[in-house]
Scaffold this motif. Structure first.
Motif, PDB file in Angstrom:
ATOM      1  N   UNK A 403      -3.556 -38.696  40.255  1.00 63.83           N
ATOM      2  CA  UNK A 403      -3.954 -37.287  40.200  1.00 63.83           C
ATOM      3  C   UNK A 403      -5.404 -37.158  39.735  1.00 63.83           C
ATOM      4  N   UNK A 404      -5.744 -37.985  38.746  1.00 60.68           N
ATOM      5  CA  UNK A 404      -7.127 -37.966  38.250  1.00 60.68           C
ATOM      6  C   UNK A 404      -8.099 -38.403  39.331  1.00 60.68           C
ATOM      7  N   UNK A 405      -7.711 -39.393  40.136  1.00 59.14           N
ATOM      8  CA  UNK A 405      -8.571 -39.873  41.215  1.00 59.14           C
ATOM      9  C   UNK A 405      -8.833 -38.763  42.225  1.00 59.14           C
ATOM     10  N   UNK A 406      -7.809 -38.000  42.568  1.00 57.65           N
ATOM     11  CA  UNK A 406      -7.974 -36.883  43.510  1.00 57.65           C
ATOM     12  C   UNK A 406      -8.897 -35.820  42.911  1.00 57.65           C
ATOM     13  N   UNK A 407      -8.708 -35.541  41.623  1.00 55.05           N
ATOM     14  CA  UNK A 407      -9.520 -34.525  40.954  1.00 55.05           C
ATOM     15  C   UNK A 407     -10.988 -34.944  40.891  1.00 55.05           C
ATOM     16  N   UNK A 408     -11.245 -36.226  40.546  1.00 57.16           N
ATOM     17  CA  UNK A 408     -12.625 -36.704  40.447  1.00 57.16           C
ATOM     18  C   UNK A 408     -13.322 -36.679  41.796  1.00 57.16           C
ATOM     19  N   UNK A 409     -12.568 -36.976  42.859  1.00 56.74           N
ATOM     20  CA  UNK A 409     -13.167 -36.939  44.196  1.00 56.74           C
ATOM     21  C   UNK A 409     -13.604 -35.517  44.543  1.00 56.74           C
ATOM     22  N   UNK A 410     -12.794 -34.549  44.131  1.00 55.18           N
ATOM     23  CA  UNK A 410     -13.160 -33.156  44.367  1.00 55.18           C
ATOM     24  C   UNK A 410     -14.392 -32.773  43.538  1.00 55.18           C
ATOM     25  N   UNK A 411     -14.471 -33.296  42.297  1.00 55.52           N
ATOM     26  CA  UNK A 411     -15.615 -33.009  41.429  1.00 55.52           C
ATOM     27  C   UNK A 411     -16.893 -33.623  41.974  1.00 55.52           C
ATOM     28  N   UNK A 412     -16.737 -34.786  42.629  1.00 56.32           N
ATOM     29  CA  UNK A 412     -17.916 -35.399  43.249  1.00 56.32           C
ATOM     30  C   UNK A 412     -18.436 -34.503  44.357  1.00 56.32           C
ATOM     31  N   UNK A 413     -17.524 -33.979  45.154  1.00 59.22           N
ATOM     32  CA  UNK A 413     -17.925 -33.072  46.235  1.00 59.22           C
ATOM     33  C   UNK A 413     -18.559 -31.791  45.690  1.00 59.22           C
ATOM     34  N   UNK A 414     -18.154 -31.420  44.480  1.00 58.41           N
ATOM     35  CA  UNK A 414     -18.728 -30.213  43.842  1.00 58.41           C
ATOM     36  C   UNK A 414     -19.961 -30.549  43.017  1.00 58.41           C
ATOM     37  N   UNK A 416     -20.123 -32.128  40.290  1.00 60.23           N
ATOM     38  CA  UNK A 416     -19.872 -32.071  38.845  1.00 60.23           C
ATOM     39  C   UNK A 416     -19.695 -33.468  38.240  1.00 60.23           C
ATOM     40  N   UNK A 417     -19.447 -34.463  39.084  1.00 63.34           N
ATOM     41  CA  UNK A 417     -19.279 -35.849  38.649  1.00 63.34           C
ATOM     42  C   UNK A 417     -20.112 -36.736  39.560  1.00 63.34           C
ATOM     43  N   UNK A 418     -20.793 -37.721  38.969  1.00 61.96           N
ATOM     44  CA  UNK A 418     -21.623 -38.608  39.790  1.00 61.96           C
ATOM     45  C   UNK A 418     -20.748 -39.549  40.616  1.00 61.96           C
ATOM     46  N   UNK A 419     -21.300 -39.936  41.764  1.00 61.62           N
ATOM     47  CA  UNK A 419     -20.557 -40.833  42.662  1.00 61.62           C
ATOM     48  C   UNK A 419     -20.292 -42.197  42.017  1.00 61.62           C
ATOM     49  N   UNK A 420     -21.257 -42.823  41.316  1.00 62.65           N
ATOM     50  CA  UNK A 420     -20.962 -44.120  40.676  1.00 62.65           C
ATOM     51  C   UNK A 420     -19.810 -44.037  39.678  1.00 62.65           C
ATOM     52  N   UNK A 421     -19.754 -42.899  38.938  1.00 62.63           N
ATOM     53  CA  UNK A 421     -18.658 -42.741  37.976  1.00 62.63           C
ATOM     54  C   UNK A 421     -17.308 -42.726  38.699  1.00 62.63           C
TER      55      UNK A 421
END
Length: 466
Positions: A403-414, A416-421
């Motif tokens: 679930x966290x992986x799905x959320x972080x991928x969405x944050x990358x698209x927004x 809000x989270x860097x791609x390397x992270x």
């Protein structure tokens, strides 16, 4: 000339003529009942035909004889179907089954009556005189002592036949489970390979896209080098698992009896076995039904008969003889004697000692086998319990991580989270997915090990087509 005339005179009498005709009849009967030698050379054509892939129709014909559901070779095969197929097509098992025919022939041989021994004799006189004629006799010997142990020999041969039959069936069981284990292992290795390849693709795309930014100093070298190290590591994982898949595939083809270049399609779904019975029940079933245990029991029963035969061997062995004939004064006679040995010194004591020692060895081997089965059941059960708990723990952890992986991928698209992270997190998640699959593989293989140990399928619907 005198001798020749005497011989023809003796044949001309009605009694002697009938005897002569009877002897000729027996001689002809023996010749017509003899087996005929038929050569079977090792030709290239026969060998190539034997090494050829067994046709699907032939496999299903053999399955129908055993009341087993036919295999649809147009669909991917389940692990259980691969095991069934290997029993029919494995070359080693084909050679082992020939032992059953040998055992049947031994039972047939043990049931045959001993052949009588005929010893004709014809004596030509070396001196001449009034009334001196050639003498002849016809000895008929029969080993009547072997009749006393005939039933024991036949019973022993039947027990040996049962032992060989159980041994062959046990080898079939081992081969079937080995093929099922390899097919199951191949399934999980392919699942792991898929996860590794997906993660490898993500890292490669990142490195290809990020490389220009590194040259313009718009990307941290630390982040780039870390992802590059992860990529190198996952490439090594990919090569290792590809090699393991290839090796497992070769072992599977060899076990089934297919050539190395053959292709086999495996089902893409696997259903885990249901929970196990307790160890006591599993041991009771194994003791009662495991084929190698039944083979040992038949071998022990055979040896019990061998001991009885050895004990009977200490008593006199009788041979009976009858010999009608005529002496050199033309007087006919009929003789009869019985010969037997005197158990004075040997008394078959050496054979009895060997038979008793062999029986004791088989008894201890039987006990040792049961001890090993009980220990193996306990050990495998412990491993299954541990692996099941670990899988439960990992599954509970993986649910949140996915679930966290799905959320972080969405944050990358927004943004809000860097791609390397995100890639670091996804790389760690992929490693955990591989470890979980490896744990599930170990658990599945432990279940198959328990099948082998107990001699029974733990779940009849363990595998299915998707």
């Amino acid at each position: 000339m005198k001798i020749k005339s005497c011989w023809f005179k003796s044949v001309k009498s009605p009694t002697k003529r009938n005897s002569f005709i009877l002897l000729n009849f027996l001689f002809c009967a023996v010749l017509t009942s003899c087996a005929i030698y038929t050569p079977k050379p090792l030709t290239d054509l026969e060998i190539n035909n034997a090494l050829a892939i067994t046709r699907a129709e032939s496999v299903n014909q053999q399955l129908s004889k055993s009341n087993i559901e036919p295999i649809d070779f147009n669909k991917p095969l389940t692990a259980r179907q691969v095991g069934v197929l290997s029993v029919i097509t494995n070359p080693g098992l084909k050679a082992l089954r020939a032992k059953n025919q040998i055992a049947e022939a031994q039972v047939f041989d043990a049931g045959l009556l001993p052949d009588p021994v005929i010893m004709p004799a014809y004596e030509i006189p070396t001196t001449t005189g009034n009334g001196v004629t050639p003498a002849y006799s016809l000895w008929l010997n029969w080993d009547i002592g072997s009749l006393a142990t005939r039933s024991l020999k036949k019973s022993a041969a039947k027990e040996q036949q049962k032992q060989i039959s159980y041994d062959v069936a046990w080898q079939e069981w081992l081969i079937a489970n080995q093929a099922e284990l390899l097919a199951t292992r191949l399934y999980y290795l392919n699942q792991q390979h898929k996860v590794i390849e997906d993660n490898q693709g993500i890292l490669k795309n990142y490195l290809d896209e990020a490389s220009p930014y590194l040259a313009t100093h718009n990307l941290s070298p630390i982040d780039y080098n870390q992802q590059k190290a992860n990529y190198i590591d996952i490439v090594d994982q990919d090569k290792s698992i590809e090699r393991l898949i290839q090796k497992t595939n070769f072992e599977l083809l060899k076990t089934i009896g297919l050539p190395p270049a053959a292709k086999i399609s495996l089902a893409s779904d696997y259903i885990e076995p249901s929970s196990l019975s307790n160890e006591s029940e599993l041991f009771k079933y194994a003791k009662k039904s495991r084929l190698d245990i039944l083979a040992l029991e038949a071998g022990y029963n055979n040896q019990e008969i061998q001991v009885r035969q050895a004990v009977l061997g200490q008593y006199p062995h009788f041979t009976m003889s009858m010999y009608p004939g005529q002496d050199n004064t033309s007087n006919g006679y009929f003789g009869f004697n019985v010969a037997f040995d005197l158990p004075t010194f040997n008394r078959n004591q050496g054979t009895i000692a060997i038979a008793l020692a062999t029986r004791e060895n088989l008894y201890l081997e039987y006990i040792s086998r049961l001890h090993n089965i009980r220990s193996d059941i306990s050990s495998i059960s412990s491993e299954i319990t541990w692996a099941t708990k670990q899988k439960t723990i990992m599954n509970s952890q993986m649910e949140g991580l996915r679930k966290t992986d799905v959320m972080l991928k969405q944050e990358v698209n927004s943004h809000n989270v860097t791609l390397p992270y995100y890639i670091n997190f996804h790389y760690g998640l992929a490693n955990k997915e591989v470890r979980l699959l490896s744990l599930q593989q170990d658990l599945a293989e432990q279940y198959i090990a328990m099948q082998i140990t107990t001699g029974k399928y733990l779940n009849e619907s363990q595998t299915k087509n998707k």
